[in-house]
Scaffold this active site. Structure first.
Site, PDB file in Angstrom:
ATOM      1  N   LYS A  16       0.849  -1.205   0.000  1.00 40.21           N
ATOM      2  CA  LYS A  16       0.000   0.000   0.000  1.00 40.21           C
ATOM      3  C   LYS A  16       0.876   1.244   0.000  1.00 40.21           C
ATOM      4  O   LYS A  16       1.899   1.294   0.708  1.00 40.21           O
ATOM      5  CB  LYS A  16      -0.892  -0.030   1.244  1.00 40.21           C
ATOM      6  CG  LYS A  16      -1.925   1.091   1.316  1.00 40.21           C
ATOM      7  CD  LYS A  16      -2.829   0.930   2.544  1.00 40.21           C
ATOM      8  CE  LYS A  16      -3.929   1.964   2.613  1.00 40.21           C
ATOM      9  NZ  LYS A  16      -4.825   1.792   3.766  1.00 40.21           N
ATOM     10  N   SER A  63      -9.973  -0.634   6.913  1.00 36.66           N
ATOM     11  CA  SER A  63      -9.383  -0.513   5.571  1.00 36.66           C
ATOM     12  C   SER A  63      -8.675  -1.727   5.027  1.00 36.66           C
ATOM     13  O   SER A  63      -8.315  -1.739   3.852  1.00 36.66           O
ATOM     14  CB  SER A  63      -8.422   0.665   5.537  1.00 36.66           C
ATOM     15  OG  SER A  63      -9.154   1.838   5.387  1.00 36.66           O
ATOM     16  N   SER A  91      -9.793   1.779   2.736  1.00 33.96           N
ATOM     17  CA  SER A  91      -8.895   2.530   1.888  1.00 33.96           C
ATOM     18  C   SER A  91      -7.858   1.688   1.161  1.00 33.96           C
ATOM     19  O   SER A  91      -7.257   2.160   0.200  1.00 33.96           O
ATOM     20  CB  SER A  91      -8.174   3.595   2.712  1.00 33.96           C
ATOM     21  OG  SER A  91      -7.335   2.992   3.686  1.00 33.96           O
TER      22      SER A  91
HETATM   23  N1  GLN Z   1     -13.330   4.031   6.000  1.00 36.70           N
HETATM   24  C1  GLN Z   1     -12.710   4.462   7.221  1.00 36.70           C
HETATM   25  C2  GLN Z   1     -12.327   5.908   7.109  1.00 36.70           C
HETATM   26  O1  GLN Z   1     -12.628   6.490   6.137  1.00 36.70           O
HETATM   27  C3  GLN Z   1     -11.545   3.582   7.559  1.00 36.70           C
HETATM   28  C4  GLN Z   1     -10.283   3.952   6.906  1.00 36.70           C
HETATM   29  C5  GLN Z   1      -9.113   3.116   7.305  1.00 36.70           C
HETATM   30  O2  GLN Z   1      -9.250   2.096   7.974  1.00 36.70           O
HETATM   31  N2  GLN Z   1      -7.933   3.599   6.940  1.00 36.70           N
HETATM   32  O3  GLN Z   1     -11.746   6.482   7.967  1.00 36.70           O
END
Ligand code: GLN
Length: 507
Positions: free
Chosen positions: A79, A178, A154
């Site tokens: 990532k 994410s 994400s």
């Molecule tokens: N969807 C969540 C957010 O927007 C989780 C994001 C994540 O785990 N990095 O914060």
């Protein structure tokens, strides 16, 4: 032997035995990336030359009888939130476009020491803020099961590249879901380890008390393999858990007889898609058939999870992202040519009167570098932390966070693991939720609790909708229960075939 069809464990074995060369394996995946990435956009950067050189070096060392690392020749996609000294690290933000970190993230160092082959950096929501990958400054990722749908986020690029066979394994990060949510929406397996199990050094910070790195693979067995390399103490991360790491792969193959799995009635409440509910119930039945027992448990404060997470995470983000001011870090606006007001009027007064040219540079750099969702989080967090609001928002959220954690501690007195859906719906259409941030935040309703409590969770496929979209199942476990999470998921995967299905892609 066709490398794209092998598990990570089989790839590593085949290379060690000389049945496949590391170069053959790297070429197979790089060729697949060349074919499929155009339609999926999972990679922001592909290091073809670097990966092939590394693979050739591994082959030469093997031929010379030199010792090889535990992941020798295994292609890994990382990532773009993890620092890599030899590849750009952008967090899918214009703010970090072209940034080359001066060091590797701890996890990247460990992967290199284990002789893994880094093939590239994967697309993501900007600074890991989002649940659909549409917040990337470099374009959305397309779900390999249906290119008109989101892969989740994400870590959407990491999930999509594994689902589309562009890499056998990937690294993601999980602050509120994410790893697990995109794994669920793309039909792969993703583990969010206990907070502190894996070093965060070199992971670009989003919300430091919630962030955790983890593996995204096709199977729990492959997650276990990766964990043996990437988990463990790092003195460079003050929140890293001291002590030895279990031999995850050797703890897998045991029956589930007597395993107590909790089921939370509220997980099946409003908002849950009926096909997802059906798939999840079938998974409970499969666990029962495998010897586990299912028990009703309560997480009374789970309903405050989203409200709590969307205060804690933006508060921490607003502080972490203060460093991107164009001077210390990040994009710097050019003097006099900076941001213009959206009204098009365009003058220094877009921001009111500037105290100094330096402040003007900070403002313009941040206005240009950050995308809308990141700005929204910074504003929410700054507001909630400001004098007068701190107690009502941030301090209160921390108290509720403590209650949410206590709920899990209480539940784990009665059961070993808690099962349920990962995400309320299968993969949604790209664009479907972009105009409604709250709808996007609700996607995280089943995943944020794990992070708020600092415990572990794993997501893996448990069926498909009639339209052919994967359905994810989530298991959550107490702190440091990764061996049990992996064992339960692995057992399920021995008894089912969902994780073996691959999308058919017109490339
Ligand atoms: N969807 C969540 C957010 O927007 C989780 C994001 C994540 O785990 N990095 O914060």
């Amino acid at each position: 032997m066709q490398p794209l069809e092998l598990s990570a464990t089989d790839i590593v074995t085949a290379i060690r035995r000389g049945e496949l060369s590391a170069v053959q394996v790297a070429e197979a995946f790089l060729d697949r990336i060349a074919k499929a990435n155009g339609s999926i956009n999972a990679f922001l950067h592909v290091d073809r030359d670097g990966a092939l050189a590394r693979a050739a070096d591994i082959d030469a060392r093997r031929k010379a009888g030199k010792p090889l690392g535990a992941l020798a020749g295994l292609p890994v996609a990382v990532k773009d939130a993890l620092c890599t000294i030899d590849q750009p690290t952008t967090c899918a933000s214009k703010m970090l476009a072209g940034y080359r970190p001066p060091y590797d993230a701890h996890v990247v160092t460990r992967l290199r020491e284990a002789d893994a082959v880094l093939v590239g950096k994967t697309n993501m929501d900007e600074f890991a803020m989002g649940g659909s990958n549409e917040n990337s400054a470099f374009g959305a990722v397309h779900n390999p099961w249906d290119l008109s749908r989101a892969p989740g986020g994400s870590s959407g690029g990491s999930a999509a590249c594994v689902a589309a066979d562009m890499a056998p394994v990937a690294i993601g990060s999980d602050t509120g879901g994410s790893i697990r949510q995109p794994a669920g929406l793309c039909g792969i397996t993703g583990l969010k380890p206990t907070y502190g199990r894996i070093s965060r050094r070199g992971l670009v910070a989003f919300a430091s008390s919630l962030d955790q790195i983890g593996p995204m693979t096709r199977s729990a067995a492959d997650c276990a393999l990766l964990m043996e390399t990437i988990a463990g103490h790092d003195p460079g991360d003050s929140t890293s858990i001291p002590g030895d790491v279990p031999a995850y792969t050797s703890l897998l193959d045991k029956p589930l007889t007597g395993l107590r799995i909790g089921r939370v009635a509220e997980h099946f409440g409003p908002g849950l898609d009926p096909e997802v509910a059906h798939g999840v119930e079938e998974a409970f039945a499969a666990f029962k058939a495998a010897g586990a027992t299912i028990h009703d448990v309560e997480l009374p404060h789970a309903k405050y999870g989203i409200a709590t997470y969307y205060l804690v995470a933006p508060c921490e983000a607003s502080s972490n992202l203060a460093r991107y001011d164009g001077a210390h870090y990040g994009h710097r606006a050019e003097p006099g040519k900076g941001h213009r007001a959206e009204s098009g009027k365009g003058s220094a007064s877009d921001f009111g009167a500037f105290e100094s040219p330096l402040v003007e540079m900070y403002c313009r750099s941040r206005a240009e570098g950050f995308g809308p969702e990141v700005k929204r989080r910074i504003m929410l967090g700054t507001y909630a932390l400001s004098a007068g609001y701190y107690d009502a928002f941030y301090a209160k959220a921390l108290r509720v966070r403590r209650l949410i954690r206590q709920d899990y501690l209480d539940a784990f007195q009665q059961v070993d693991l808690i099962g349920g859906p990962v995400s309320p719906t299968p993969a949604f259409k790209l664009g479907e939720k972009t105009s409604d941030p709250l709808a996007m935040y609700l996607v995280d309703m089943y995943t944020v609790g794990t992070n708020l409590a600092g415990i572990g969770g794993i997501s893996f496929p448990c069926g498909f909708t009639k339209g052919g979209l994967p359905i994810g199942f989530q298991l959550q476990g107490p702190a440091l229960s990764e061996p049990l999470l992996l064992r339960a998921a692995d057992r399920y995967q021995q008894l089912t075939d969902w994780h073996r299905r691959r999308p058919t892609l017109a490339t």
